[in-house]
Design a protein around this motif. Structure first.
Motif, PDB file in Angstrom:
ATOM      1  N   SER A 100       8.849   5.121 -50.587  1.00  0.00           N
ATOM      2  CA  SER A 100       8.109   6.328 -50.957  1.00  0.00           C
ATOM      3  C   SER A 100       7.685   7.182 -49.759  1.00  0.00           C
ATOM      4  O   SER A 100       7.633   8.397 -49.864  1.00  0.00           O
ATOM      5  CB  SER A 100       6.904   5.970 -51.825  1.00  0.00           C
ATOM      6  OG  SER A 100       5.976   5.220 -51.097  1.00  0.00           O
ATOM      7  N   ASP A 175       8.040  -3.045 -44.405  1.00  0.00           N
ATOM      8  CA  ASP A 175       6.738  -2.711 -45.000  1.00  0.00           C
ATOM      9  C   ASP A 175       6.360  -3.806 -45.988  1.00  0.00           C
ATOM     10  O   ASP A 175       7.179  -4.681 -46.300  1.00  0.00           O
ATOM     11  CB  ASP A 175       6.755  -1.322 -45.683  1.00  0.00           C
ATOM     12  CG  ASP A 175       7.828  -1.190 -46.751  1.00  0.00           C
ATOM     13  OD1 ASP A 175       8.136  -2.189 -47.418  1.00  0.00           O
ATOM     14  OD2 ASP A 175       8.359  -0.074 -46.938  1.00  0.00           O
ATOM     15  N   ARG A 204       9.474  -5.291 -47.743  1.00  0.00           N
ATOM     16  CA  ARG A 204      10.859  -4.916 -47.420  1.00  0.00           C
ATOM     17  C   ARG A 204      11.266  -5.712 -46.194  1.00  0.00           C
ATOM     18  O   ARG A 204      10.587  -5.655 -45.158  1.00  0.00           O
ATOM     19  CB  ARG A 204      11.004  -3.413 -47.156  1.00  0.00           C
ATOM     20  CG  ARG A 204      11.007  -2.603 -48.406  1.00  0.00           C
ATOM     21  CD  ARG A 204      11.579  -1.189 -48.208  1.00  0.00           C
ATOM     22  NE  ARG A 204      11.722  -0.543 -49.505  1.00  0.00           N
ATOM     23  CZ  ARG A 204      10.768   0.182 -50.082  1.00  0.00           C
ATOM     24  NH1 ARG A 204       9.620   0.386 -49.472  1.00  0.00           N
ATOM     25  NH2 ARG A 204      10.981   0.711 -51.272  1.00  0.00           N
TER      26      ARG A 204
END
Ligand code: ADP
Ligand code: UDP
Length: 256
Positions: A100, A175, A204
């Motif tokens: 995002s 992340d 991730r």
């Protein structure tokens, strides 16, 4: 161990009353969801892998002095934790642009961020867990200023510990998402502790040599091979995921 009443069923886990007051049994399901529940699939073996990987990570963090809800793993799919009052925020730590933030700020996926960035999202599925500011958190009383300090401090320490841990096995921690809870001691003291799970569902993880994705993006982006990727993460961490109530073979594995 006898578990009690079923208290809650979420997208990936089920919570049961634990054997002692103030405890919960967390059951890891094989359900995979993305895009706020719009995409759904049952991926056999995912729950077992997340239970083992999350146990390993929480144990490692506790060894480094991070307060968490984790008590012990019970079996292949379940762990015993302290029941906490969940702070209604998702705390995201980012080292590399992906997902995002890449979309929102027009960054190239894979671009290294100038430093670790901490973001807060308000935990509300109906609203799609929107990004919120510290001032909004303060104004609406979702967390106190002390809790914000605790969460940022723990999130950044967790990032340091886990970035090093994954780098040592050739994985980049791009992340991850954390959840925190309030643990009420019998004397009335409240402490901010790490709760929920930390697994390839909530991080991730990219292979350092090939950039191959070893996380839930395999499902989100229809890449396939999710169980193989999670198994590879477990293998590199030294966790043996086999049949029965296995204990694993890695040097850092915890007993019981
Ligand atoms: P979701 O609720 O988003 O569908 P899950 O299926 O992972 O997610 O459900 C687990 C739920 O348990 C989450 O809502 C999480 O906030 C909550 N939870 C995690 N750890 C604890 C804890 N120690 N005490 C109470 N609730 C917890
Ligand atoms: N994440 C998560 N649960 C969520 C939202 C995000 O575990 O409800 C994790 C996600 O796996 C990634 C990190 O938080 O490791 C950042 O996610 P991002 O904001 O980029 O969200 P997405 O790409 O999923 O929209």
């Amino acid at each position: 161990m006898v578990k009690g009443r079923r208290l809650y069923e979420g997208k990936a886990k089920i919570l049961y009353e634990g054997p002692e007051p103030g405890t919960l049994v967390v059951h890891f399901k094989d359900d995979a969801t993305a895009f706020n529940g719009e995409k759904f699939e049952v991926i056999e073996g995912k729950g077992v892998l997340n239970n083992r990987i999350s146990e390993f990570i929480f144990q490692r963090l506790m060894d480094m002095g991070i307060p968490t809800h984790f008590i012990k793993r019970l079996n292949m799919r379940e762990q015993l934790v302290k029941k906490v009052e969940i702070i209604p925020l998702e705390v995201i730590v980012r080292n590399i642009a992906a997902g995002s933030i890449a979309k929102r700020l027009g960054l190239k996926e894979g671009e290294k961020l100038p430093r670790a960035i901490v973001e807060f999202c308000y935990k509300d599925d109906a609203l799609g867990d929107p990004l919120v500011t510290e001032d909004q958190i303060n104004a609406f009383g979702w967390a106190s200023p002390q809790e914000m300090d605790d969460m940022i401090h723990i999130a950044l320490r967790t990032n340091d510990i886990l970035s090093g841990m994954f780098a040592a096995i050739g994985i980049r921690l791009v992340d991850f998402k954390l959840e925190f809870g309030r643990e009420y001691a019998p004397d009335g003291m409240v402490r901010t502790v790490l709760a929920d799970e930390i697994s390839p569902d909530s991080c991730r993880l990219w292979d350092m040599k090939t950039d191959e994705k070893l996380d839930k993006d395999r499902f989100r982006r229809d890449l396939g091979g999710l169980v193989d990727a999670y198994t590879e993460v477990a293998r590199r961490l030294g966790i043996k995921v086999g049949g029965g109530n296995d204990k694993g073979s890695g040097p850092k594995l915890v007993k019981g």
